[in-house]
Structure formats: structure tokens, C-alpha cells
Design a protein around this motif. Structure first.
Motif, PDB file in Angstrom:
ATOM      1  N   LYS A  67      21.205  -0.684  40.080  1.00 47.11           N
ATOM      2  CA  LYS A  67      21.370   0.781  40.045  1.00 47.11           C
ATOM      3  C   LYS A  67      21.620   1.260  38.614  1.00 47.11           C
ATOM      4  O   LYS A  67      22.305   2.251  38.391  1.00 47.11           O
ATOM      5  CB  LYS A  67      22.509   1.223  40.968  1.00 47.11           C
ATOM      6  N   MET A  68      21.049   0.553  37.650  1.00 48.43           N
ATOM      7  CA  MET A  68      21.133   0.940  36.249  1.00 48.43           C
ATOM      8  C   MET A  68      19.729   0.982  35.656  1.00 48.43           C
ATOM      9  O   MET A  68      18.841   0.222  36.058  1.00 48.43           O
ATOM     10  CB  MET A  68      21.992  -0.044  35.444  1.00 48.43           C
ATOM     11  N   GLY A  98      23.025   4.694  37.060  1.00 50.34           N
ATOM     12  CA  GLY A  98      23.658   4.816  35.761  1.00 50.34           C
ATOM     13  C   GLY A  98      22.642   4.539  34.665  1.00 50.34           C
ATOM     14  O   GLY A  98      21.534   4.061  34.926  1.00 50.34           O
ATOM     15  N   VAL A  99      23.033   4.824  33.411  1.00 52.09           N
ATOM     16  CA  VAL A  99      22.114   4.688  32.284  1.00 52.09           C
ATOM     17  C   VAL A  99      22.739   3.814  31.201  1.00 52.09           C
ATOM     18  O   VAL A  99      23.902   4.006  30.826  1.00 52.09           O
ATOM     19  CB  VAL A  99      21.753   6.071  31.694  1.00 52.09           C
ATOM     20  N   LEU A 100      21.958   2.864  30.707  1.00 50.63           N
ATOM     21  CA  LEU A 100      22.324   2.059  29.537  1.00 50.63           C
ATOM     22  C   LEU A 100      21.448   2.499  28.374  1.00 50.63           C
ATOM     23  O   LEU A 100      20.241   2.682  28.543  1.00 50.63           O
ATOM     24  CB  LEU A 100      22.087   0.572  29.810  1.00 50.63           C
ATOM     25  N   MET A 115      16.920  -6.059  25.658  1.00 49.71           N
ATOM     26  CA  MET A 115      16.033  -6.435  26.754  1.00 49.71           C
ATOM     27  C   MET A 115      16.648  -7.468  27.682  1.00 49.71           C
ATOM     28  O   MET A 115      16.172  -7.676  28.798  1.00 49.71           O
ATOM     29  CB  MET A 115      14.705  -6.956  26.187  1.00 49.71           C
ATOM     30  N   LYS A 116      17.707  -8.123  27.242  1.00 45.14           N
ATOM     31  CA  LYS A 116      18.387  -9.085  28.110  1.00 45.14           C
ATOM     32  C   LYS A 116      18.985  -8.411  29.343  1.00 45.14           C
ATOM     33  O   LYS A 116      19.205  -9.051  30.366  1.00 45.14           O
ATOM     34  CB  LYS A 116      19.474  -9.828  27.329  1.00 45.14           C
ATOM     35  N   PHE A 117      19.254  -7.099  29.228  1.00 45.58           N
ATOM     36  CA  PHE A 117      19.751  -6.366  30.398  1.00 45.58           C
ATOM     37  C   PHE A 117      18.735  -6.431  31.528  1.00 45.58           C
ATOM     38  O   PHE A 117      19.093  -6.465  32.702  1.00 45.58           O
ATOM     39  CB  PHE A 117      20.034  -4.908  30.042  1.00 45.58           C
ATOM     40  N   LEU A 118      17.447  -6.434  31.166  1.00 43.61           N
ATOM     41  CA  LEU A 118      16.404  -6.502  32.182  1.00 43.61           C
ATOM     42  C   LEU A 118      16.191  -7.932  32.658  1.00 43.61           C
ATOM     43  O   LEU A 118      16.096  -8.186  33.859  1.00 43.61           O
ATOM     44  CB  LEU A 118      15.095  -5.948  31.616  1.00 43.61           C
ATOM     45  N   SER A 119      16.129  -8.860  31.724  1.00 43.35           N
ATOM     46  CA  SER A 119      15.836 -10.241  32.106  1.00 43.35           C
ATOM     47  C   SER A 119      16.944 -10.866  32.939  1.00 43.35           C
ATOM     48  O   SER A 119      16.708 -11.806  33.697  1.00 43.35           O
ATOM     49  CB  SER A 119      15.585 -11.088  30.851  1.00 43.35           C
ATOM     50  N   GLY A 137      11.797 -10.156  24.866  1.00 43.42           N
ATOM     51  CA  GLY A 137      12.254 -10.320  26.248  1.00 43.42           C
ATOM     52  C   GLY A 137      11.343 -11.229  27.025  1.00 43.42           C
ATOM     53  O   GLY A 137      11.733 -12.282  27.492  1.00 43.42           O
ATOM     54  N   TRP A 138      10.080 -10.827  27.198  1.00 43.63           N
ATOM     55  CA  TRP A 138       9.092 -11.666  27.867  1.00 43.63           C
ATOM     56  C   TRP A 138       7.834 -11.699  27.001  1.00 43.63           C
ATOM     57  O   TRP A 138       6.781 -11.198  27.389  1.00 43.63           O
ATOM     58  CB  TRP A 138       8.741 -11.103  29.242  1.00 43.63           C
ATOM     59  N   PRO A 139       7.895 -12.251  25.808  1.00 38.81           N
ATOM     60  CA  PRO A 139       6.767 -12.142  24.881  1.00 38.81           C
ATOM     61  C   PRO A 139       5.475 -12.771  25.374  1.00 38.81           C
ATOM     62  O   PRO A 139       4.407 -12.390  24.940  1.00 38.81           O
ATOM     63  CB  PRO A 139       7.271 -12.853  23.622  1.00 38.81           C
ATOM     64  N   LYS A 140       5.574 -13.722  26.298  1.00 36.95           N
ATOM     65  CA  LYS A 140       4.359 -14.387  26.757  1.00 36.95           C
ATOM     66  C   LYS A 140       3.990 -13.992  28.184  1.00 36.95           C
ATOM     67  O   LYS A 140       3.071 -14.549  28.770  1.00 36.95           O
ATOM     68  CB  LYS A 140       4.536 -15.909  26.670  1.00 36.95           C
TER      69      LYS A 140
END
Length: 343
Positions: A67-68, A98-100, A115-119, A137-140
């Protein structure tokens, strides 16, 4: 200390206290936008009184939802950012999110950290004010493996990514036509960086405005980079030529301020001798002398539309990408006036 024997609040406790059904409580937690405001307030108050908030968070974890939403921006100092963020947060809160905020400063290593918040699953989706797809984050990984994303303010050349922003072409056409309507026969466009897609879109609008003039108009583009210094430099380059325009349409307000400063230093008056028109209507545009005539971006509405689009996509991941362009308004102040008669 809390009583260890005290039972944790249940959804039934919340429903009983709020005077609604269990289904309504569940819907308020999962899809608050689909619940009437008065009911939502009763349920929220009951959750707070019973201590059911922790249970609601646990439910989000079971649903694999944080929920972020993560908002990536190259600079929180950009005067366009606060208005967009207001719209983003308003819609997020209304729908239980919520917002980061990730301020990258244009640094790839900082972007990777955010980007670690997503991974790690700490954010469900991403709003991009950076003008590019995440380079960390996911470069490949293929783009389809990323969580839902929406670009804001600067379109990204990826058909899978939705975009929300002002209609740069239409607004720039209006700006150019306004200067022509004041009698200006030589209107220059002071651009942004040559690789800036927004600058190119505004240039297209400028060209469209020239094309619809009743007289033949010169396409007069002067390269800049979006800074006030580039506006000043554009004027200096022009004045080594035999002819100069009588009006300037500028890529943004910063550039316009630089143009006005350079003209003033040369002893000219704005708008008596030259007219200047900007784009964005940043907060200082109304406080400079003369007050800057400009195009106002509906920043709060852009933020609202971007968050709504992202959250709708989270609910329906198969929905196709969309482009939503909002109308920009011409704000008339004191930096543009009729063409001088002796020119």
C-alpha cells in the motif's frame, strides 16, 4: 503496558462499532475509493479505536501489497515538484495508500538505492518524474517484469509505460498565437536542451502557431538548456546579428527570466521594447518585474491523474498503457505587450 490476556481486535469488532457490515469494513480497507466518504470515516475511526490497524496491515502483507507507491524525482528543488506531489499524495490517501519520495539528484547509485523499495516489496508501484525508465534495480530484466509505472511531466519512449502531463504542443501553440495576436512578426523560440523531448514538443507547438499565422513567419529557434543563463546567452547571441525578434517564447520560466535580465542589462524595457513569454508558471513567475506572462501547468491535477492511473493499473494489471494530456492555461501578466510601432 497492554494486558497480555486482552484479545486482539477483530474485523467484527470494527464492524460493530462502526455500525456497518464486515464486508463494508473489508472494502474500506482494500478499496476505500469505492466506499462513501461518511462510511469511510466511520470505519477509519472504528479501526483507530479498536486497534485493528495492525490487522489491516497484516492483511495487506497477505495480499502481497505494501500500500505504498515510490515517486522518483531528479530534484525535489524543482519548483514544479511540490504541486505534483500534492496531487499524488491527495489521491493516494483517498485510496488508502502512502507515498515514498526518492530524490535521485541525477545519480544512478542513489536511484539504485531507492529502487530497493520495489525489489524488496516495500512499494507496489512507481511514478517517474525522471524522464527515463529505471536504470537500476533490475538492469537485466525485461520491462514487463517491473511493477506498474507511470511517467509524469516527461514522456518516456516506451509503449508499456503510461504518461500524464500537460499538452505541451497545444499550450505552446496558444502561447505563440498570443504573441502573434499582439502584432509581433518576429517571434523566437528559446529552447531547452537539444535532447529534451519536452523542449521538442513545445517547439512543435511553436511551429504550429507560426504556420497558422495570416502572414509568413520565420521559424526562429535559439538553442538553450532550460536555465536562466541560457536565456541570457540567447539574447547575447542574437544581438550580434543584423535583425532581432520582437518577442520571445521561452521553453520555461527560468529561461524567460534570463531573457528579461539580458534585455534589461542592455537598456531595453520589457514589454515596451520586447515581449517575453514563459512556460510552467512556477511560484516566482508572478513576483519578478515585470510579472511573467506564461503557460500554467495544472500540476496538482497532473499528480492526481498520475496516481489514479497507477492505482487503477495495480487493480487491473492487464489494462493497456494510457496517455493523459491536461490543458495548460495562458496566464497574462505584464511581460508581453503589443509590438512597438517603430519596429
Amino acid at each position: 503496558m497492554a494486558n497480555p490476556d486482552e484479545k486482539s481486535a477483530t474485523i467484527e469488532d470494527v464492524a460493530r462499532l462502526a455500525g456497518v457490515s464486515i464486508a463494508t469494513v473489508s472494502r474500506t480497507i482494500r478499496k476505500p475509493e469505492k466506499v462513501a466518504e461518511a462510511t469511510r470515516k466511520k470505519v477509519t475511526a472504528a479501526i483507530a479505536r479498536t486497534g485493528y490497524t495492525a490487522n489491516a496491515m497484516a492483511q495487506n502483507l497477505r495480499m502481497q501489497r505494501s500500500k505504498m507507491v515510490l515517486v522518483l524525482t531528479p530534484s525535489i528543488a524543482d519548483p514544479n515538484f511540490p504541486g505534483i506531489l500534492i496531487g499524488i499524495e491527495k489521491t493516494a490517501i483517498e485510496r488508502g495508500y502512502g507515498v515514498l519520495i526518492g530524490n535521485t539528484d541525477g545519480d544512478i547509485s542513489i536511484e539504485e538505492t531507492h529502487m530497493k523499495f520495489l525489489s524488496t516489496g516495500m512499494a507496489d508501484g512507481l511514478i517517474l518524474l525522471t524522464g527515463h525508465t529505471p536504470v537500476a534495480g533490475w538492469p537485466k530484466s525485461p520491462l514487463r517484469s517491473f511493477p506498474p509505472m507511470v511517467a509524469v511531466g516527461r514522456p518516456i519512449d516506451q509503449p508499456e509505460i503510461s504518461y500524464v502531463g500537460v499538452d505541451d504542443v497545444a499550450a505552446s501553440k496558444v502561447a505563440t498565437e498570443y504573441l502573434i495576436s499582439l502584432g509581433h512578426k518576429e517571434v523566437a523560440y528559446v529552447s531547452g536542451d537539444s535532447s529534451d523531448i519536452v523542449s521538442d514538443l513545445r517547439y512543435k507547438g511553436y511551429q504550429a502557431g507560426l504556420a497558422e499565422s495570416s502572414v509568413t513567419m520565420r521559424d526562429w529557434r535559439i538553442e538553450g538548456n532550460g536555465s536562466s543563463e541560457s536565456g541570457r546567452a540567447a539574447v547575447e547571441r542574437l544581438f550580434i546579428k543584423d535583425t532581432v525578434p520582437t518577442a520571445f517564447f521561452c521553453y520555461n520560466d527560468h529561461t524567460a527570466i534570463g531573457v528579461i535580465a539580458a534585455l534589461t542589462l542592455r537598456g531595453y524595457r520589457v514589454p515596451e521594447d520586447f515581449s517575453v513569454l514563459g512556460f510552467d508558471d512556477v511560484p516566482f513567475a508572478s513576483h519578478v518585474a515585470p510579472g511573467l506572462t506564461t503557460i500554467r501547468q495544472p500540476r496538482t491535477k497532473i499528480g492526481e491523474a498520475a496516481m489514479k492511473l497507477l492505482l487503477d493499473t495495480l487493480e487491473n494489471p492487464r489494462a493497456p498503457a494510457q496517455q493523459r494530456l491536461l490543458h495548460g492555461d495562458l496566464v497574462i501578466r505584464h511581460s508581453a505587450a503589443a509590438r512597438p510601432r517603430d519596429l
